[in-house]
Design an enzyme around this catalytic site. Structure first.
Site, PDB file in Angstrom:
ATOM      1  N   ARG A 120       0.813  -1.235   0.000  1.00  0.00           N
ATOM      2  CA  ARG A 120       0.000   0.000   0.000  1.00  0.00           C
ATOM      3  C   ARG A 120       0.839   1.274   0.000  1.00  0.00           C
ATOM      4  NH1 ARG A 120      -3.217  -3.006   3.749  1.00  0.00           N
ATOM      5  NH2 ARG A 120      -4.858  -4.041   2.580  1.00  0.00           N
ATOM      6  N   LYS A 142       2.086  11.218 -11.299  1.00  0.00           N
ATOM      7  CA  LYS A 142       1.236  10.321 -12.102  1.00  0.00           C
ATOM      8  C   LYS A 142       2.049   9.073 -12.386  1.00  0.00           C
ATOM      9  CE  LYS A 142      -2.082  13.156 -14.575  1.00  0.00           C
ATOM     10  NZ  LYS A 142      -2.528  13.619 -15.897  1.00  0.00           N
ATOM     11  N   GLU A 184       7.081  17.941 -25.121  1.00  0.00           N
ATOM     12  CA  GLU A 184       6.450  18.309 -23.834  1.00  0.00           C
ATOM     13  C   GLU A 184       6.958  19.675 -23.361  1.00  0.00           C
ATOM     14  OE1 GLU A 184       3.949  16.550 -22.801  1.00  0.00           O
ATOM     15  OE2 GLU A 184       4.338  14.387 -22.822  1.00  0.00           O
ATOM     16  N   LYS A 226       5.429  22.936 -14.390  1.00  0.00           N
ATOM     17  CA  LYS A 226       4.748  21.709 -13.942  1.00  0.00           C
ATOM     18  C   LYS A 226       4.524  21.724 -12.434  1.00  0.00           C
ATOM     19  CE  LYS A 226       3.671  17.095 -14.387  1.00  0.00           C
ATOM     20  NZ  LYS A 226       3.768  15.873 -15.144  1.00  0.00           N
ATOM     21  N   GLU A 236      -5.811  16.425 -10.658  1.00  0.00           N
ATOM     22  CA  GLU A 236      -6.438  16.763 -11.942  1.00  0.00           C
ATOM     23  C   GLU A 236      -7.961  16.899 -11.869  1.00  0.00           C
ATOM     24  OE1 GLU A 236      -4.475  14.988 -15.396  1.00  0.00           O
ATOM     25  OE2 GLU A 236      -6.413  14.942 -16.381  1.00  0.00           O
ATOM     26  N   ARG A 240      -4.759  20.949 -14.004  1.00  0.00           N
ATOM     27  CA  ARG A 240      -3.747  19.948 -14.394  1.00  0.00           C
ATOM     28  C   ARG A 240      -4.098  19.299 -15.739  1.00  0.00           C
ATOM     29  NH1 ARG A 240      -0.308  15.550 -10.844  1.00  0.00           N
ATOM     30  NH2 ARG A 240       0.847  14.779 -12.635  1.00  0.00           N
ATOM     31  N   ASN A 244      -2.557  17.955 -20.671  1.00  0.00           N
ATOM     32  CA  ASN A 244      -2.909  16.922 -21.656  1.00  0.00           C
ATOM     33  C   ASN A 244      -3.190  17.490 -23.032  1.00  0.00           C
ATOM     34  OD1 ASN A 244      -2.833  14.417 -20.238  1.00  0.00           O
ATOM     35  ND2 ASN A 244      -4.493  15.223 -18.990  1.00  0.00           N
ATOM     36  N   HIS A 247      -2.822  15.293 -26.037  1.00  0.00           N
ATOM     37  CA  HIS A 247      -2.571  13.923 -25.578  1.00  0.00           C
ATOM     38  C   HIS A 247      -3.689  12.944 -25.951  1.00  0.00           C
ATOM     39  CE1 HIS A 247       0.790  15.697 -23.519  1.00  0.00           C
ATOM     40  NE2 HIS A 247       1.087  14.596 -22.868  1.00  0.00           N
ATOM     41  N   HIS A 251      -2.466   9.829 -27.563  1.00  0.00           N
ATOM     42  CA  HIS A 251      -2.631   8.487 -26.997  1.00  0.00           C
ATOM     43  C   HIS A 251      -3.308   7.566 -28.009  1.00  0.00           C
ATOM     44  CE1 HIS A 251      -2.359   9.973 -22.534  1.00  0.00           C
ATOM     45  NE2 HIS A 251      -1.190   9.902 -23.130  1.00  0.00           N
ATOM     46  N   HIS A 264       6.287   8.634 -27.377  1.00  0.00           N
ATOM     47  CA  HIS A 264       5.209   9.404 -26.750  1.00  0.00           C
ATOM     48  C   HIS A 264       5.258  10.870 -27.203  1.00  0.00           C
ATOM     49  CE1 HIS A 264       2.331  10.710 -23.738  1.00  0.00           C
ATOM     50  NE2 HIS A 264       3.201  11.614 -23.316  1.00  0.00           N
TER      51      HIS A 264
HETATM   52  P1  NAD Z   1      11.276   5.862 -22.431  1.00  0.00           P
HETATM   53  O1  NAD Z   1      11.232   5.734 -20.978  1.00  0.00           O
HETATM   54  O2  NAD Z   1      10.832   4.699 -23.234  1.00  0.00           O
HETATM   55  O3  NAD Z   1      12.741   6.272 -22.844  1.00  0.00           O
HETATM   56  C1  NAD Z   1      13.032   6.458 -24.186  1.00  0.00           C
HETATM   57  C2  NAD Z   1      14.231   5.623 -24.658  1.00  0.00           C
HETATM   58  O4  NAD Z   1      15.420   6.245 -24.225  1.00  0.00           O
HETATM   59  C3  NAD Z   1      14.257   4.221 -24.113  1.00  0.00           C
HETATM   60  O5  NAD Z   1      14.745   3.364 -25.112  1.00  0.00           O
HETATM   61  C4  NAD Z   1      15.250   4.329 -22.982  1.00  0.00           C
HETATM   62  O6  NAD Z   1      15.871   3.102 -22.674  1.00  0.00           O
HETATM   63  C5  NAD Z   1      16.240   5.295 -23.543  1.00  0.00           C
HETATM   64  N1  NAD Z   1      16.993   6.061 -22.577  1.00  0.00           N
HETATM   65  C6  NAD Z   1      16.542   6.595 -21.429  1.00  0.00           C
HETATM   66  N2  NAD Z   1      17.480   7.369 -20.891  1.00  0.00           N
HETATM   67  C7  NAD Z   1      18.557   7.309 -21.683  1.00  0.00           C
HETATM   68  C8  NAD Z   1      19.834   7.906 -21.654  1.00  0.00           C
HETATM   69  N3  NAD Z   1      20.164   8.785 -20.705  1.00  0.00           N
HETATM   70  N4  NAD Z   1      20.706   7.608 -22.634  1.00  0.00           N
HETATM   71  C9  NAD Z   1      20.350   6.759 -23.618  1.00  0.00           C
HETATM   72  N5  NAD Z   1      19.143   6.182 -23.730  1.00  0.00           N
HETATM   73  C10 NAD Z   1      18.259   6.460 -22.761  1.00  0.00           C
HETATM   74  O7  NAD Z   1      10.395   7.092 -22.942  1.00  0.00           O
HETATM   75  P2  NAD Z   1      10.215   8.575 -22.404  1.00  0.00           P
HETATM   76  O8  NAD Z   1      10.045   9.386 -23.627  1.00  0.00           O
HETATM   77  O9  NAD Z   1      11.224   8.955 -21.418  1.00  0.00           O
HETATM   78  O10 NAD Z   1       8.821   8.497 -21.631  1.00  0.00           O
HETATM   79  C11 NAD Z   1       7.636   8.165 -22.284  1.00  0.00           C
HETATM   80  C12 NAD Z   1       6.683   7.576 -21.267  1.00  0.00           C
HETATM   81  O11 NAD Z   1       6.413   8.544 -20.267  1.00  0.00           O
HETATM   82  C13 NAD Z   1       5.352   7.178 -21.843  1.00  0.00           C
HETATM   83  O12 NAD Z   1       4.986   5.918 -21.347  1.00  0.00           O
HETATM   84  C14 NAD Z   1       4.411   8.243 -21.332  1.00  0.00           C
HETATM   85  O13 NAD Z   1       3.090   7.773 -21.178  1.00  0.00           O
HETATM   86  C15 NAD Z   1       5.017   8.580 -20.016  1.00  0.00           C
HETATM   87  N6  NAD Z   1       4.683   9.923 -19.525  1.00  0.00           N
HETATM   88  C16 NAD Z   1       4.259  10.018 -18.240  1.00  0.00           C
HETATM   89  C17 NAD Z   1       3.982  11.256 -17.725  1.00  0.00           C
HETATM   90  C18 NAD Z   1       3.580  11.382 -16.284  1.00  0.00           C
HETATM   91  O14 NAD Z   1       3.158  12.475 -15.866  1.00  0.00           O
HETATM   92  N7  NAD Z   1       3.714  10.340 -15.488  1.00  0.00           N
HETATM   93  C19 NAD Z   1       4.136  12.417 -18.499  1.00  0.00           C
HETATM   94  C20 NAD Z   1       4.583  12.276 -19.801  1.00  0.00           C
HETATM   95  C21 NAD Z   1       4.861  11.004 -20.303  1.00  0.00           C
HETATM   96  N1  GLY Z   2       1.841  14.714 -17.971  1.00  0.00           N
HETATM   97  C1  GLY Z   2       0.528  15.055 -17.528  1.00  0.00           C
HETATM   98  C2  GLY Z   2       0.436  15.292 -16.070  1.00  0.00           C
HETATM   99  O1  GLY Z   2       1.380  15.101 -15.334  1.00  0.00           O
HETATM  100  O2  GLY Z   2      -0.591  15.638 -15.603  1.00  0.00           O
END
Ligand code: NAD
Ligand code: GLY
Length: 361
Positions: A120, A142, A184, A226, A236, A240, A244, A247, A251, A264
């Site tokens: 939890r 998130k 972003e 942010k 949200e 917040r 999106n 998005h 998505h 993404h």
């Molecule tokens: P990712 O985590 O897949 O990373 C992208 C690629 O870069 C991967 O292949 C990873 O292994 C590689 N990588 C990471 N760091 C590296 C480094 N320093 N050097 C070399 N390679 C590296 O993708 P992302 O773009 O970081 O994140 C996308 C994800 O984030 C999606 O799933 C999206 O839904 C999520 N997201 C979440 C939020 C949130 O608020 N939680 C906001 C935006 C996006």
């Molecule tokens: N990336 C969208 C949020 O954090 O709300």
């Protein structure tokens, strides 16, 4: 580069975002946020050979386990979260154990979700290693995973103890990933920070060339935006949702094309152009505004047109699964002008279909 510290103000759950250079090796950044002897570091097979040892070096006084997951959006699933639970349980980790998520948004979202659920809730630290994760996903709590029928559909709000954003790790990121992060970054300018949008128009080449000062400024300004939004609306219920922008279209593109085909940030760039087109059809943006937005995404080497195989019916079907929807009705964030976003609004289907059938076709 000096270290900058921003605060996400959430009362007794407030936490710092450390932004700077060489932070991965600063032991005290970790130790002051770890209140247990048991620590698990979650990362993936790409990041582990690059940065895991540096992180483990700071944790010599702890009982540390590591879990290296496969790399890719297609592995952001409950199955892989279960692997994290299996590891925590087989190592007999207690409720005060700390989880460290070392990676991009995929690892951050999965690590955070596992931390939210294990017994939890256990404390966790975010060490974002992509630009996208440093400016967006690691901040704000998130967490979650994808479902075959919808992106990020299973998850929880769960805040980390701190975010350690070391700009040096961006040196190993490939150009495509760097551009995806810029989508972003541009978003913050579009939804609430016209001055930043104009700065991005002037400085996008410097960012693409990985100029240290420009990147540091962009990371800090994005995180500031942010942090303010999250402090005002953690779960949200209002503002917040403006994060999106683009998005819901994005998505749909990610799910429709198959997770991992579009990054993404790439899907968000296309979706934001679609949202801009729809905002023009609503009479809010001018043709020139839309061209200006598209031009900036193009300059950032991001795609701006939706995939041909996704027709408007497929889009509508996929967009019907979205967390902003109410009673199954699609609601979108649009722009009333550059720098000002709406809250989620119901959309006249005919108008939405016009965008889906004509923009980028
Ligand atoms: P990712 O985590 O897949 O990373 C992208 C690629 O870069 C991967 O292949 C990873 O292994 C590689 N990588 C990471 N760091 C590296 C480094 N320093 N050097 C070399 N390679 C590296 O993708 P992302 O773009 O970081 O994140 C996308 C994800 O984030 C999606 O799933 C999206 O839904 C999520 N997201 C979440 C939020 C949130 O608020 N939680 C906001 C935006 C996006
Ligand atoms: N990336 C969208 C949020 O954090 O709300």
């Amino acid at each position: 580069m000096l270290m900058k510290t921003l605060l996400v103000e959430l009362g007794d759950r407030s936490y710092p975002i450390y932004i700077g250079s060489g932070l991965l090796n600063q032991v005290e950044l970790y130790t002051q946020h770890i209140k247990s002897s048991q620590v698990i570091v979650i990362t993936n097979s790409t990041i582990a050979p690059l940065y895991l040892d540096q992180v483990l070096n700071n944790l010599r006084n702890f009982k540390v386990e590591t879990l290296i997951l496969p790399d890719g959006e297609q592995f952001k699933t409950l199955d892989y979260v279960t692997q994290i639970f299996d590891k925590l349980l087989s190592c007999k980790f207690s409720r005060n154990a700390t989880l460290i998520a070392l990676g991009g948004g995929v690892i951050g979202d999965m690590g955070g979700f596992s931390a939210a659920c294990y017994q939890r809730g256990i404390p966790f630290l975010q060490i974002p290693t992509t630009l996208l994760a440093q400016v967006d996903s690691s901040v704000g709590g998130k967490t979650g995973v994808n479902h075959a029928l919808g992106k990020n559909m299973i998850g929880a709000f769960y805040q980390p103890q701190c975010v350690i954003a070391d700009a040096d790790v961006l040196n190993t990121l490939n150009d495509r990933q760097l551009s995806a992060g810029l989508a972003e970054v541009i978003k913050y300018g579009l939804i609430r920070d016209i001055e930043f949008f104009e700065w991005l128009e002037q400085n996008i080449e410097l960012l693409l060339a990985r100029d240290k000062e420009a990147l540091a400024f962009a990371i800090e300004r994005s995180c500031l935006n942010k942090a303010q939004i999250v402090a005002e609306d953690e779960t949200e219920t209002g503002i917040r949702a403006t994060l999106n922008l683009g998005h819901t279209f994005g998505h749909a593109i990610e799910t429709g094309a198959g997770y991992g085909v579009y990054l993404h940030g790439e899907a968000v760039a296309i979706g934001t152009c679609q949202a801009a087109d729809l905002s023009r059809r609503k009479g809010w943006l001018t043709d020139a505004d839309v061209e200006r937005i598209i031009a900036l995404f193009k300059k950032a080497n991001l795609p701006v047109n939706p995939p041909e195989q996704l027709d408007s019916d497929s889009f509508l079907d996929l967009m019907a699964v979205d967390k902003k929807n109410i009673d199954g009705k699609i609601r979108l964030i649009l722009l009333t002008k550059i720098g000002v976003a709406t809250l989620p609004i119901g959309i006249d289907t005919l108008l939405l279909e016009q965008t889906l059938n004509s923009y980028g076709r």
